[in-house]
Design an enzyme around this catalytic site. Structure first.
Site, PDB file in Angstrom:
ATOM      1  N   TYR A 140      38.477  40.441  40.323  1.00 26.01           N
ATOM      2  CA  TYR A 140      38.914  38.962  40.330  1.00 26.01           C
ATOM      3  C   TYR A 140      40.112  38.783  39.117  1.00 26.01           C
ATOM      4  O   TYR A 140      39.932  37.289  38.801  1.00 26.01           O
ATOM      5  CB  TYR A 140      37.566  38.033  40.422  1.00 26.01           C
ATOM      6  CG  TYR A 140      36.848  38.420  41.595  1.00 26.01           C
ATOM      7  CD1 TYR A 140      37.341  39.323  42.411  1.00 26.01           C
ATOM      8  CD2 TYR A 140      35.765  37.401  42.026  1.00 26.01           C
ATOM      9  CE1 TYR A 140      36.477  39.233  43.849  1.00 26.01           C
ATOM     10  CE2 TYR A 140      35.188  37.795  43.257  1.00 26.01           C
ATOM     11  CZ  TYR A 140      35.371  38.451  44.258  1.00 26.01           C
ATOM     12  OH  TYR A 140      34.819  38.891  45.214  1.00 26.01           O
ATOM     13  N   LYS A 214      28.976  50.820  41.939  1.00 32.58           N
ATOM     14  CA  LYS A 214      29.561  51.849  42.833  1.00 32.58           C
ATOM     15  C   LYS A 214      30.220  52.936  41.829  1.00 32.58           C
ATOM     16  O   LYS A 214      31.224  53.497  41.935  1.00 32.58           O
ATOM     17  CB  LYS A 214      30.386  51.558  43.563  1.00 32.58           C
ATOM     18  CG  LYS A 214      30.973  52.236  44.949  1.00 32.58           C
ATOM     19  CD  LYS A 214      29.771  52.428  45.829  1.00 32.58           C
ATOM     20  CE  LYS A 214      30.197  53.226  46.944  1.00 32.58           C
ATOM     21  NZ  LYS A 214      29.182  53.682  47.779  1.00 32.58           N
ATOM     22  N   ASP A 247      25.682  49.834  48.037  1.00 35.57           N
ATOM     23  CA  ASP A 247      25.136  50.149  49.344  1.00 35.57           C
ATOM     24  C   ASP A 247      23.668  49.954  49.635  1.00 35.57           C
ATOM     25  O   ASP A 247      23.035  49.629  50.341  1.00 35.57           O
ATOM     26  CB  ASP A 247      25.878  51.403  49.986  1.00 35.57           C
ATOM     27  CG  ASP A 247      25.934  52.474  49.186  1.00 35.57           C
ATOM     28  OD1 ASP A 247      25.986  52.255  47.756  1.00 35.57           O
ATOM     29  OD2 ASP A 247      26.273  53.565  49.693  1.00 35.57           O
ATOM     30  N   ASP A 271      29.633  38.561  44.365  1.00 33.31           N
ATOM     31  CA  ASP A 271      29.905  37.388  45.222  1.00 33.31           C
ATOM     32  C   ASP A 271      29.376  37.804  46.696  1.00 33.31           C
ATOM     33  O   ASP A 271      28.948  37.041  47.247  1.00 33.31           O
ATOM     34  CB  ASP A 271      31.429  37.960  45.491  1.00 33.31           C
ATOM     35  CG  ASP A 271      32.120  36.595  46.252  1.00 33.31           C
ATOM     36  OD1 ASP A 271      31.425  35.606  46.648  1.00 33.31           O
ATOM     37  OD2 ASP A 271      33.521  36.563  46.050  1.00 33.31           O
ATOM     38  N   ASP A 275      25.711  36.006  48.530  1.00 30.54           N
ATOM     39  CA  ASP A 275      25.377  35.145  49.953  1.00 30.54           C
ATOM     40  C   ASP A 275      24.439  35.713  50.867  1.00 30.54           C
ATOM     41  O   ASP A 275      23.756  34.984  51.348  1.00 30.54           O
ATOM     42  CB  ASP A 275      26.857  35.288  50.328  1.00 30.54           C
ATOM     43  CG  ASP A 275      27.746  33.933  50.077  1.00 30.54           C
ATOM     44  OD1 ASP A 275      27.171  33.398  49.211  1.00 30.54           O
ATOM     45  OD2 ASP A 275      28.667  33.681  50.800  1.00 30.54           O
TER      46      ASP A 275
END
Ligand code: ATP
Length: 380
Positions: A140, A214, A247, A271, A275
């Site tokens: 970002y 990751k 994952d 992010d 949620d």
């Protein structure tokens, strides 16, 4: 008596209604716990923007800097192009005050209507962890671009001439276009977020800190992320650690949320997973968030938006906003008052009499706020 100045930005739509209840509850908590909260109201949001063209001026930022924290409602208005208020106010505040932590408690409150939590047979004690999302780096940072648009035509034209080929050029004009976006993490950025995560574990008496990344595929940036996690963890020998690929973390959020205590994650995975966290705790309407700079000005808000469909009706659910208010009290050092606010919310939910329509009741926003104040007063 200690006095705290708090910047209040109710913003748009239901933001105004839910922060009004938050202010009421926080003031009541401050009276019970003997300190003073002085809210300084700022009008920033869509109305102000449409009337004046101003989003958030520099002198306001300087004033806000002198306050202890920011309490924000919601930003958004169908009359304003998406992105303007978010970038011009919300992100402006986050970057100006370098709020590098996005703190998201994921906790199932007691006695919520069963349909809110999508996980079967999970109880409040099963879903109770804290996500620490890095808020300033990763993918970002805005480094990216699109190049070679339209260049395929030139390349192919040459090939067609050279090799005497026959094909239609118009079909393949943009075929060579490429786009890229670069993720960046810094050692300093990793260190400070890891430190915050471990300190959060110590302060909240949590046993585990899990790091999400990751690193098996994005080896450079998440290699540094992992290395820093290991280094910082050495300063906290009493805290257990684990490193998860994103994952696997997503799977555990749904399958075994009880395994988490504190979870630290980079911006983009954070992010997405926050949620998911909000959903397992009962949906966007239940979740608060803190944008935190531990040494500077932090900002607390419900994660839901301005909800234009119900704005002005007095029926918005103020739980996330009041909870965000509790986080604000915690951040300024008023820990007992912060706990009292949470106890107030939980007592009202356990009693189950006052519920806004989204939770199957008929109560008004204001009635919920009043009920929390009444519940807190029982502890005087
Ligand atoms: P914005 O553009 O500001 O993000 P939105 O309506 O697109 O607004 P949200 O405000 O998050 O997004 O609302 C999504 C849905 O959840 C809407 O149906 C809204 O009415 C509902 N909702 C959001 N916040 C609340 C709340 N505090 N109480 C009850 N319902 C809510």
């Amino acid at each position: 008596m200690t006095e705290y100045k708090i910047s209040l930005i109710p913003g748009d739509g239901v933001g105004k209604e839910v922060t009004a209840e938050g202010v009421k509850v926080l003031k009541a908590a401050s009276e019970i716990k003997n300190f003073n909260l002085n809210f300084i109201h700022y009008p920033f949001g869509s109305e102000h923007y449409l009337e004046t063209g101003d989003l958030i001026p520099e002198d306001a930022l300087n004033e806000i800097k002198k306050t202890g924290a920011i309490y924000l409602g919601a930003l958004g208005d169908p009359r304003v192009k998406p992105g303007i208020l978010e970038q011009g106010i919300l992100l402006k505040l986050r970057f100006h005050f370098d709020q590098y932590v996005n703190l998201r408690p994921v906790k199932l409150l007691p006695n919520l209507p069963g349909y809110l939590c999508p996980l079967k047979n999970k109880k409040p004690e099963d879903i109770d962890f804290i996500v620490v999302r890095e808020n300033t780096e990763d993918f970002y940072v805005g480094i990216g671009g699109r190049i070679k648009k339209g260049t395929a035509k030139e390349t192919l034209e040459i090939r067609r001439e050279l090799y005497k080929l026959k094909f239609d050029l118009d079909v393949v004009t943009d075929a060579d276009e490429i786009a890229y976006q670069i993720g960046v993490v810094s050692r300093r950025g990793c260190e400070r977020i890891m430190k915050y995560a471990f300190e959060t574990a110590v302060e909240n008496k949590r046993e585990w800190v899990a790091s999400v990344d990751k690193a098996n595929v994005l080896t450079s940036i998440y290699g540094l992320w992992r290395e820093t996690f290991d280094e910082v963890s050495k300063n906290y020998p009493e805290i257990k650690t684990e490193k998860l690929f994103v994952d696997a973390a997503a799977m555990f959020f749904v399958r075994n949320p009880e395994r988490f205590d504190v979870v630290v994650m980079p911006n983009m995975f954070g992010d997405i997973l926050t949620d998911l966290g909000a959903e397992i705790q009962g949906g966007m309407g239940t979740a608060p968030s803190g944008n935190i700079n531990p040494g500077g000005v932090s900002m607390f808000e419900p994660i839901h938006g301005s909800a234009p469909d119900i704005a002005g009706k007095g029926i918005a659910n103020p739980v996330a906003a009041i909870w965000a208010g509790s986080m604000l009290l915690d951040s300024i050092g008023e820990k007992e008052a912060a706990k009292l606010v949470m106890t107030g919310i939980e007592d009202v939910l356990k009693e189950g009499k006052v519920k806004t329509p989204d939770w199957g009741g008929a109560s008004k926003t204001e009635e919920f706020g009043n009920a929390v104040v009444r519940a807190m007063k029982k502890y005087i």
